[in-house]
Design a protein around this motif. Structure first.
Motif, PDB file in Angstrom:
ATOM      1  N   THR A   1      40.383  40.304  49.956  1.00  0.00           N
ATOM      2  CA  THR A   1      40.336  39.430  48.782  1.00  0.00           C
ATOM      3  C   THR A   1      39.032  39.694  48.029  1.00  0.00           C
ATOM      4  OG1 THR A   1      39.217  37.629  49.934  1.00  0.00           O
ATOM      5  CG2 THR A   1      41.630  37.568  49.910  1.00  0.00           C
TER       6      THR A   1
ATOM      7  N   PRO B   1      36.482  37.748  44.734  1.00  0.00           N
ATOM      8  CA  PRO B   1      36.325  36.564  43.890  1.00  0.00           C
ATOM      9  C   PRO B   1      37.130  36.709  42.599  1.00  0.00           C
ATOM     10  CG  PRO B   1      34.188  37.410  44.594  1.00  0.00           C
ATOM     11  CD  PRO B   1      35.229  38.413  45.008  1.00  0.00           C
ATOM     12  N   TYR B   2      37.519  35.587  42.040  1.00  0.00           N
ATOM     13  CA  TYR B   2      38.255  35.575  40.772  1.00  0.00           C
ATOM     14  C   TYR B   2      37.419  36.250  39.692  1.00  0.00           C
ATOM     15  CZ  TYR B   2      40.657  33.753  36.666  1.00  0.00           C
ATOM     16  OH  TYR B   2      41.328  33.637  35.484  1.00  0.00           O
ATOM     17  N   GLU B   3      38.062  37.077  38.891  1.00  0.00           N
ATOM     18  CA  GLU B   3      37.433  37.786  37.772  1.00  0.00           C
ATOM     19  C   GLU B   3      36.220  38.610  38.199  1.00  0.00           C
ATOM     20  OE1 GLU B   3      36.732  35.275  34.377  1.00  0.00           O
ATOM     21  OE2 GLU B   3      38.871  35.042  34.026  1.00  0.00           O
TER      22      GLU B   3
ATOM     23  N   ASN C   1      36.569  44.842  34.761  1.00  0.00           N
ATOM     24  CA  ASN C   1      37.177  43.689  35.392  1.00  0.00           C
ATOM     25  C   ASN C   1      38.217  44.244  36.356  1.00  0.00           C
ATOM     26  OD1 ASN C   1      39.456  41.567  35.512  1.00  0.00           O
ATOM     27  ND2 ASN C   1      37.681  40.458  34.750  1.00  0.00           N
TER      28      ASN C   1
ATOM     29  N   GLU D   1      41.563  43.621  38.826  1.00  0.00           N
ATOM     30  CA  GLU D   1      42.718  42.771  39.131  1.00  0.00           C
ATOM     31  C   GLU D   1      43.630  43.499  40.110  1.00  0.00           C
ATOM     32  OE1 GLU D   1      43.134  39.665  38.155  1.00  0.00           O
ATOM     33  OE2 GLU D   1      41.336  39.724  36.910  1.00  0.00           O
ATOM     34  N   ARG D   2      44.267  42.725  40.956  1.00  0.00           N
ATOM     35  CA  ARG D   2      45.249  43.288  41.890  1.00  0.00           C
ATOM     36  C   ARG D   2      46.644  42.960  41.367  1.00  0.00           C
ATOM     37  NH1 ARG D   2      44.441  42.185  48.054  1.00  0.00           N
ATOM     38  NH2 ARG D   2      43.444  44.193  48.050  1.00  0.00           N
TER      39      ARG D   2
ATOM     40  N   TRP E   1      45.358  48.189  42.602  1.00  0.00           N
ATOM     41  CA  TRP E   1      44.202  47.677  41.882  1.00  0.00           C
ATOM     42  C   TRP E   1      44.175  48.255  40.472  1.00  0.00           C
ATOM     43  CZ3 TRP E   1      41.483  43.761  43.692  1.00  0.00           C
ATOM     44  CH2 TRP E   1      41.498  43.511  45.068  1.00  0.00           C
TER      45      TRP E   1
END
Length: 124
Positions: free
Chosen positions: A85, A87-89, A100, A102-103, A109
């Motif tokens: 995992t 962290p967000y953003e 930035n 994102e998954r 990714w």
């Protein structure tokens, strides 16, 4: 909660501005929304964070700071594959550029490059 004097000054200015535009419902609604945002910032105890953000607004200091830096995209993707995992953003630096991360739903990714301030300013 005690009102921060800077916030109180801004709210007073907004109230005055709303009075000058009383015959423009759209303008008044916009001003009232700005006032509510200031009340919210004060209410959640983030006024100091807001003033710091206002201080650096539109400067490189306001840009997100990378969690990690990598020499290449391949190196960044290899590291990402080991992360259960993030962290967000989350932001990574790859070869000097900010991305930035994102998954995707299937687990891949995606790196989305932030334009630099120089690039943004050249578009104006």
């Amino acid at each position: 909660m005690k009102m921060n004097s800077k916030v109180e000054d801004l709210l007073n200015s907004l109230e005055s501005l709303a009075g000058r535009h009383a015959n423009e419902p759209g303008a008044v609604a916009t001003i009232e929304t700005a006032a509510k945002a200031l009340h919210f910032i004060q209410h959640i105890g983030r006024a100091n964070d807001f003033w710091e953000y206002a201080r650096v607004f539109n400067t490189e200091d306001a840009w997100p700071k990378p969690l990690r830096s990598f020499a290449s995209r391949e190196e960044a993707l290899a590291w990402l594959q080991t992360q259960p995992t993030l962290p967000y953003e989350v932001v990574l630096e790859v070869a000097g550029a900010l991305y930035n991360v994102e998954r995707m739903p299937k687990g891949d990714w995606v790196l989305i490059r932030f334009p630099s301030l120089k690039e943004l300013e050249s578009e104006e």
